[in-house]
Design an enzyme around this catalytic site. Structure first.
Site, PDB file in Angstrom:
ATOM      1  N   SER A   1     -99.734 -51.673  30.051  1.00  0.00           N
ATOM      2  CA  SER A   1     -99.940 -49.876  29.306  1.00  0.00           C
ATOM      3  C   SER A   1     -99.188 -49.260  30.655  1.00  0.00           C
ATOM      4  O   SER A   1     -98.858 -47.555  30.694  1.00  0.00           O
ATOM      5  CB  SER A   1    -101.496 -48.979  28.981  1.00  0.00           C
ATOM      6  OG  SER A   1    -102.432 -49.081  29.907  1.00  0.00           O
TER       7      SER A   1
ATOM      8  N   ASN B   1    -113.272 -47.242  29.807  1.00  0.00           N
ATOM      9  CA  ASN B   1    -113.037 -45.696  28.416  1.00  0.00           C
ATOM     10  C   ASN B   1    -113.395 -44.290  28.038  1.00  0.00           C
ATOM     11  O   ASN B   1    -112.408 -43.597  27.555  1.00  0.00           O
ATOM     12  CB  ASN B   1    -114.153 -46.942  27.880  1.00  0.00           C
ATOM     13  CG  ASN B   1    -114.342 -48.373  27.455  1.00  0.00           C
ATOM     14  OD1 ASN B   1    -112.924 -48.833  27.627  1.00  0.00           O
ATOM     15  ND2 ASN B   1    -115.023 -49.099  26.590  1.00  0.00           N
TER      16      ASN B   1
ATOM     17  N   THR C   1     -83.978 -19.315  -4.850  1.00  0.00           N
ATOM     18  CA  THR C   1     -85.114 -20.915  -5.185  1.00  0.00           C
ATOM     19  C   THR C   1     -84.624 -22.189  -5.747  1.00  0.00           C
ATOM     20  O   THR C   1     -83.170 -21.426  -6.735  1.00  0.00           O
ATOM     21  CB  THR C   1     -86.329 -20.123  -6.405  1.00  0.00           C
ATOM     22  OG1 THR C   1     -85.464 -20.015  -7.337  1.00  0.00           O
ATOM     23  CG2 THR C   1     -86.656 -18.996  -5.997  1.00  0.00           C
ATOM     24  N   HIS C   2     -84.437 -22.554  -6.303  1.00  0.00           N
ATOM     25  CA  HIS C   2     -83.861 -24.442  -6.068  1.00  0.00           C
ATOM     26  C   HIS C   2     -82.661 -24.289  -5.998  1.00  0.00           C
ATOM     27  O   HIS C   2     -81.839 -24.963  -6.436  1.00  0.00           O
ATOM     28  CB  HIS C   2     -83.675 -24.340  -7.497  1.00  0.00           C
ATOM     29  CG  HIS C   2     -85.321 -23.735  -8.809  1.00  0.00           C
ATOM     30  ND1 HIS C   2     -86.065 -25.082  -9.026  1.00  0.00           N
ATOM     31  CD2 HIS C   2     -85.567 -22.859  -8.898  1.00  0.00           C
ATOM     32  CE1 HIS C   2     -86.921 -24.326 -10.087  1.00  0.00           C
ATOM     33  NE2 HIS C   2     -87.540 -23.183  -9.613  1.00  0.00           N
TER      34      HIS C   2
ATOM     35  N   SER D   1     -65.448 -32.972  17.594  1.00  0.00           N
ATOM     36  CA  SER D   1     -65.182 -33.694  16.480  1.00  0.00           C
ATOM     37  C   SER D   1     -64.096 -34.583  17.406  1.00  0.00           C
ATOM     38  O   SER D   1     -62.792 -33.989  18.438  1.00  0.00           O
ATOM     39  CB  SER D   1     -64.890 -34.106  15.005  1.00  0.00           C
ATOM     40  OG  SER D   1     -64.254 -35.127  15.317  1.00  0.00           O
TER      41      SER D   1
ATOM     42  N   LYS E   1     -63.653 -29.349  14.123  1.00  0.00           N
ATOM     43  CA  LYS E   1     -64.765 -29.865  14.376  1.00  0.00           C
ATOM     44  C   LYS E   1     -65.468 -28.964  15.034  1.00  0.00           C
ATOM     45  O   LYS E   1     -65.702 -28.701  15.699  1.00  0.00           O
ATOM     46  CB  LYS E   1     -65.598 -31.004  13.623  1.00  0.00           C
ATOM     47  CG  LYS E   1     -64.675 -31.418  13.076  1.00  0.00           C
ATOM     48  CD  LYS E   1     -65.429 -31.625  11.670  1.00  0.00           C
ATOM     49  CE  LYS E   1     -66.756 -32.657  11.361  1.00  0.00           C
ATOM     50  NZ  LYS E   1     -67.821 -32.340  10.080  1.00  0.00           N
TER      51      LYS E   1
ATOM     52  N   ASN F   1     -69.596 -28.969  15.116  1.00  0.00           N
ATOM     53  CA  ASN F   1     -70.637 -30.361  14.504  1.00  0.00           C
ATOM     54  C   ASN F   1     -72.097 -29.632  14.809  1.00  0.00           C
ATOM     55  O   ASN F   1     -72.573 -28.764  16.223  1.00  0.00           O
ATOM     56  CB  ASN F   1     -71.169 -31.255  14.633  1.00  0.00           C
ATOM     57  CG  ASN F   1     -69.734 -32.429  13.744  1.00  0.00           C
ATOM     58  OD1 ASN F   1     -69.224 -31.531  12.408  1.00  0.00           O
ATOM     59  ND2 ASN F   1     -69.349 -33.045  14.793  1.00  0.00           N
TER      60      ASN F   1
ATOM     61  N   GLU G   1     -78.739 -30.901  13.884  1.00  0.00           N
ATOM     62  CA  GLU G   1     -79.716 -32.280  12.741  1.00  0.00           C
ATOM     63  C   GLU G   1     -80.847 -32.949  13.696  1.00  0.00           C
ATOM     64  O   GLU G   1     -81.695 -33.430  13.083  1.00  0.00           O
ATOM     65  CB  GLU G   1     -78.085 -32.764  12.691  1.00  0.00           C
ATOM     66  CG  GLU G   1     -77.164 -32.424  12.050  1.00  0.00           C
ATOM     67  CD  GLU G   1     -75.403 -32.719  12.031  1.00  0.00           C
ATOM     68  OE1 GLU G   1     -75.591 -33.491  10.995  1.00  0.00           O
ATOM     69  OE2 GLU G   1     -75.083 -32.698  13.492  1.00  0.00           O
TER      70      GLU G   1
ATOM     71  N   GLN H   1    -105.416 -47.992  23.317  1.00  0.00           N
ATOM     72  CA  GLN H   1    -104.046 -48.014  24.164  1.00  0.00           C
ATOM     73  C   GLN H   1    -102.747 -47.756  23.450  1.00  0.00           C
ATOM     74  O   GLN H   1    -101.688 -47.302  23.989  1.00  0.00           O
ATOM     75  CB  GLN H   1    -104.444 -49.443  24.991  1.00  0.00           C
ATOM     76  CG  GLN H   1    -103.535 -49.516  25.905  1.00  0.00           C
ATOM     77  CD  GLN H   1    -103.486 -50.351  26.531  1.00  0.00           C
ATOM     78  OE1 GLN H   1    -104.068 -50.238  27.464  1.00  0.00           O
ATOM     79  NE2 GLN H   1    -101.993 -50.894  26.732  1.00  0.00           N
TER      80      GLN H   1
HETATM   81  N1  ARG Z   1    -105.613 -48.924  29.028  1.00  0.00           N
HETATM   82  C1  ARG Z   1    -106.524 -47.853  28.363  1.00  0.00           C
HETATM   83  C2  ARG Z   1    -106.266 -47.570  27.290  1.00  0.00           C
HETATM   84  O1  ARG Z   1    -105.394 -46.658  27.572  1.00  0.00           O
HETATM   85  C3  ARG Z   1    -107.004 -48.044  29.045  1.00  0.00           C
HETATM   86  C4  ARG Z   1    -108.879 -48.131  28.982  1.00  0.00           C
HETATM   87  C5  ARG Z   1    -109.386 -49.995  28.641  1.00  0.00           C
HETATM   88  N2  ARG Z   1    -110.802 -50.487  29.047  1.00  0.00           N
HETATM   89  C6  ARG Z   1    -111.119 -51.358  28.781  1.00  0.00           C
HETATM   90  N3  ARG Z   1    -112.567 -51.869  28.681  1.00  0.00           N
HETATM   91  N4  ARG Z   1    -110.243 -52.277  28.649  1.00  0.00           N
HETATM   92  O2  ARG Z   1    -107.035 -47.802  26.367  1.00  0.00           O
END
Ligand code: ARG
Length: 460
Positions: free
Chosen positions: A24, A111, A156-157, A278, A284, A286, A291, A323
């Site tokens: 990640s 965690n 409205t509408h 454009s 144009k 735009n 958008e 993750q």
């Molecule tokens: N990169 C992980 C996440 O974003 C961090 C936590 C990873 N924990 C683990 N038990 N592998 O969730």
């Protein structure tokens, strides 16, 4: 080679494709400042609680500051083999400090670490979205004040309904943004509990002081249940949901700007700064920014639904599925920030085309309700009957292809003999909006007062 951080029981390293799906670091490197902040608070607490010797604490703190400045200077190497930002920072810390860096991870897990980092990031982002939404409110309220009496058609509408003022229309969005900001602040208040110290899922046997780390990181208190602490992503979902609602408000305004800037409507002009040309059609201008704001609501809502679906089947506590909260959350909240900034610029610059709007306000029999109200007020007619009489007058006018105010009095009197000349007053759009003085109505006096109330509140 097996993983340096957790490879003890592994004989070999991950497959190439395993590394790719698992890592990640490519996106969570954005959390480096939060990760280091969390680690600084954690290690200080470990020192205070007597869990780590003071000299280790000092070395780790100095090392973390070095890592931080390396990242700030762009010198830090983000290595995919280290999976994520948490391990990347710790690994570099180890190179700087030596083996005692390994003590930092006492009484914590990735965690609770990642949950803390994400809460810190989302919290900062909610704060800046709140202030950006306030900027947009200010721009809209200033426009409203300037155009408290500028008449336009109310729909409205998307059919002509009754005349309103442009200022009133702007203030409708100020109200929506006010509720959006309330939701950002509610989400912030609920997320402001610190998961750090929940460790992997069960808490820890070390005598840590979670109240101290929570306070050091600006949280109101530590989270109360270690399982919930690492398994919960409500704070991201709630923020994405608030962001989605805000995004659809911006999208509706963007849609109106797209329609209003068309040659067929020509209600407003956007500045050069917020339009594009454009390459083939020289005439144009735009409304690309509008958008794109309309379109980006799609990815913001997509991030919300995406994360809802990621979370819905997960057993407690942490699963790696979580993750996947990051890219969508980062992208959605940053997209909203961009949309708010672009909309604010567009609103500040835009010019209503007052005469076109006023003419349009009078077309489509938009003052028919005023006529019916006159019959009720002056002749004591029940509203339903007045509605019917007015309908016949509208039919008469539209049969001749003219406006209500163009019908002669004798022609009108054939439908209702008690009509007098005074009726022509209520058929004018200016008088129509002026008469809407009920609380929250579109009369210029009301609009001016509401715009001033908002501007004062926004300055407070
Ligand atoms: N990169 C992980 C996440 O974003 C961090 C936590 C990873 N924990 C683990 N038990 N592998 O969730």
């Amino acid at each position: 080679m097996s993983n340096r951080m957790w490879g003890g029981r592994f004989a070999s390293g991950p497959a190439e494709i395993m590394e790719e799906i698992n890592a990640s670091i490519g996106f969570d490197k954005k959390l480096a400042p939060q990760d280091i902040r969390g680690s600084l608070a954690h290690v200080a607490m470990l020192g205070e609680a007597g869990i780590l010797p003071k000299d280790d604490v000092a070395a780790i703190q100095a090392g973390l500051k070095t890592v931080e400045s390396e990242i700030e200077r762009g010198e830090f190497v983000f290595d995919r083999a280290l999976e994520d930002i948490h391990m990347a920072v710790e690994s570099r810390l180890t190179q700087i400090v030596g083996p005692s860096a390994g003590r930092l991870h006492t009484a914590r897990s990735r965690n609770d670490q990642v949950a803390t980092d994400m809460r810190l990031w989302v919290r900062d982002t909610l704060d800046s979205l709140d202030s950006q939404a306030a900027d947009l409110q200010r721009a809209l309220a200033q426009t409203a004040l300037k155009h408290a009496g500028t008449v336009m058609p109310g729909f409205t509408h998307l059919q002509s309904a009754q005349p309103v003022t442009f200022g009133h229309h702007c203030l409708a969005y100020v109200e929506m943004l006010g509720r959006d900001r309330g939701r950002f602040r509610d989400a912030r208040a609920r997320l402001n509990e610190c998961p750090l110290g929940a460790a992997a899922l069960a808490g820890t046997s070390f005598p840590i002081d979670r109240h101290a780390t929570a306070a050091a990181l600006g949280f109101d208190r530590p989270t109360a249940n270690s399982l919930d602490s690492v398994a919960d992503r409500d704070f991201a979902l709630e923020s994405l949901s608030s962001a989605s609602i805000c995004a659809i408000h911006l999208s509706r305004l963007a849609e109106e700007l797209v329609v209003w800037t068309s040659a067929q409507f020509n209600f407003v002009k956007l500045s050069d700064g917020y339009t594009t040309g454009s390459s083939i059609m020289p005439q144009k201008r735009n409304p690309d920014a509008a958008e794109l704001i309309r379109a980006k609501s799609g990815r913001i809502i997509g991030a919300l639904t995406g994360l809802l679906i990621v979370m819905k089947g997960l057993p407690l506590a942490y699963s790696k599925d979580m993750q996947e909260d990051k890219e969508g959350t980062f992208d959605a909240l940053q997209s909203l920030s961009l949309c708010l900034a672009a909309m604010t610029g567009m609103v500040r610059d835009l010019q209503p085309v007052a005469d076109v709007m006023k003419r349009a306000a009078g077309s489509g029999y938009a003052t028919a309700t005023d006529l019916a109200d006159w019959l009720v007020r002056e002749l004591g007619m029940p509203f339903r009957e007045a509605h019917h009489v007015t309908g016949r007058l509208v039919g008469l006018a539209s049969g001749q292809g003219i406006g209500l105010e163009e019908l002669t009095l004798p022609a009108m009197q054939e439908v209702e003999p008690r009509l007098t000349d005074a009726i022509y007053d209520v058929l004018g759009v200016e008088n129509s909006v002026k008469s809407r003085t009920s609380y929250g109505g579109t009369s210029p006096v009301n609009v001016k007062a509401q715009a001033e109330r908002w501007l004062a509140a926004l300055d407070a």
